[in-house]
Design a protein around this motif. Structure first.
Motif, PDB file in Angstrom:
ATOM      1  N   ALA A  96      41.014 -11.883 -49.462  1.00 44.49           N
ATOM      2  CA  ALA A  96      41.744 -12.993 -50.082  1.00 44.49           C
ATOM      3  C   ALA A  96      43.242 -12.712 -50.089  1.00 44.49           C
ATOM      4  O   ALA A  96      44.062 -13.598 -49.804  1.00 44.49           O
ATOM      5  N   TYR A  97      43.615 -11.461 -50.400  1.00 43.79           N
ATOM      6  CA  TYR A  97      45.027 -11.061 -50.415  1.00 43.79           C
ATOM      7  C   TYR A  97      45.640 -11.206 -49.020  1.00 43.79           C
ATOM      8  O   TYR A  97      46.727 -11.769 -48.867  1.00 43.79           O
ATOM      9  N   ASP A  98      44.907 -10.691 -48.001  1.00 44.53           N
ATOM     10  CA  ASP A  98      45.408 -10.774 -46.620  1.00 44.53           C
ATOM     11  C   ASP A  98      45.590 -12.223 -46.182  1.00 44.53           C
ATOM     12  O   ASP A  98      46.591 -12.575 -45.552  1.00 44.53           O
ATOM     13  N   GLY A 106      33.677  -6.366 -54.205  1.00 50.54           N
ATOM     14  CA  GLY A 106      34.811  -7.022 -54.886  1.00 50.54           C
ATOM     15  C   GLY A 106      36.135  -6.631 -54.252  1.00 50.54           C
ATOM     16  O   GLY A 106      36.998  -7.484 -54.018  1.00 50.54           O
ATOM     17  N   ASP A 107      36.299  -5.303 -53.986  1.00 49.42           N
ATOM     18  CA  ASP A 107      37.536  -4.833 -53.337  1.00 49.42           C
ATOM     19  C   ASP A 107      37.699  -5.460 -51.955  1.00 49.42           C
ATOM     20  O   ASP A 107      38.799  -5.880 -51.571  1.00 49.42           O
ATOM     21  N   THR A 108      36.602  -5.540 -51.199  1.00 49.35           N
ATOM     22  CA  THR A 108      36.647  -6.123 -49.856  1.00 49.35           C
ATOM     23  C   THR A 108      37.047  -7.599 -49.920  1.00 49.35           C
ATOM     24  O   THR A 108      37.920  -8.063 -49.173  1.00 49.35           O
ATOM     25  N   ALA A 144      26.640  -0.763 -59.145  1.00 56.88           N
ATOM     26  CA  ALA A 144      28.012  -0.983 -59.625  1.00 56.88           C
ATOM     27  C   ALA A 144      29.017  -0.615 -58.540  1.00 56.88           C
ATOM     28  O   ALA A 144      30.014  -1.327 -58.317  1.00 56.88           O
ATOM     29  N   ALA A 145      28.779   0.506 -57.844  1.00 53.89           N
ATOM     30  CA  ALA A 145      29.668   0.935 -56.761  1.00 53.89           C
ATOM     31  C   ALA A 145      29.680  -0.111 -55.650  1.00 53.89           C
ATOM     32  O   ALA A 145      30.732  -0.435 -55.086  1.00 53.89           O
ATOM     33  N   GLN A 146      28.483  -0.669 -55.335  1.00 52.72           N
ATOM     34  CA  GLN A 146      28.394  -1.697 -54.285  1.00 52.72           C
ATOM     35  C   GLN A 146      29.152  -2.949 -54.711  1.00 52.72           C
ATOM     36  O   GLN A 146      29.876  -3.555 -53.917  1.00 52.72           O
ATOM     37  N   ILE A 147      28.987  -3.336 -55.989  1.00 56.26           N
ATOM     38  CA  ILE A 147      29.693  -4.513 -56.520  1.00 56.26           C
ATOM     39  C   ILE A 147      31.203  -4.292 -56.448  1.00 56.26           C
ATOM     40  O   ILE A 147      31.956  -5.174 -56.035  1.00 56.26           O
TER      41      ILE A 147
END
Length: 197
Positions: free
Chosen positions: A44-46, A37-39, A30-33
């Motif tokens: 995508a945001y950048d 996801g954050d990365t 879950a932490a890896q996901i």
């Protein structure tokens, strides 16, 4: 403790260890996901910010160019209007000169167009009625210097000002309006230089 209890305790301990291992693996997954996801979200945001900034800059530049072009168009339109107004006022002042000054100017203009042959000069009704008494003799003198002869027509032409100089079938319209129209760009250029430097 009986052997059965020991076996049950051992199974329970192994089950607990297995559960802890599964939960830990699930938490790690879950932490890896979440990290992935954050990365991806940050990437995508950048990219979105970069594209949006580039588009905003392009839109701003296009808007500035559009405003600049519109300002130049309006400025040019205003200048043309001022030049045309100055030309109209000049024509009006030329037409309203006192008779002597007006016909002195007519003689100067006529001199440029005199040919070494017989010609006729015609005026509009307003000018025909105010020709100075010495005009014809001065005109004849000018024409004579160039080997020509000019007579003044007693028939009024359909012009407001200036004159029409005819040599046989060839006529030159030297009304102020006609002279301005035939050399409009040069007249506008001169007026623009005087008005705007």
């Amino acid at each position: 403790m009986s052997g059965l209890d020991e076996i049950l305790n051992l199974i329970e301990a192994q089950q607990k260890q297995s559960e802890d291992s599964i939960i830990k693996a699930a938490e790690n997954k879950a932490a890896q996901i979440l990290h992935d996801g954050d990365t991806k979200a940050q990437k995508a945001y950048d990219e979105f910010i970069k594209r949006s900034s580039a588009q905003a800059e392009k839109d701003y530049e296009n808007a500035c160019n559009s405003v600049d072009a519109e300002m130049k168009r309006r400025l040019l339109s205003c200048k043309v209007e001022l030049i045309d107004r100055a030309i109209e006022e000049t024509v009006s002042k030329l037409k309203e000169q006192p008779d002597k000054e007006y016909f002195d100017m007519i003689l100067a203009l006529t001199e440029r167009h005199i040919q070494p042959e017989k010609g006729v000069i015609s005026f509009g009704s307003r000018d025909l009625s105010r020709i100075p008494s010495d005009f014809e003799s001065r005109l004849s003198e000018l024409a004579g210097k160039k080997g020509g002869q000019i007579t003044v027509s007693d028939k009024a032409e359909d012009i407001e000002d200036g004159f029409i100089l005819s040599y046989g079938l060839i006529s030159e319209n030297c009304s102020f309006r006609s002279m301005i129209e035939s050399d409009k760009e040069s007249v506008r250029d001169t007026a623009a230089t005087v008005l705007f430097g």
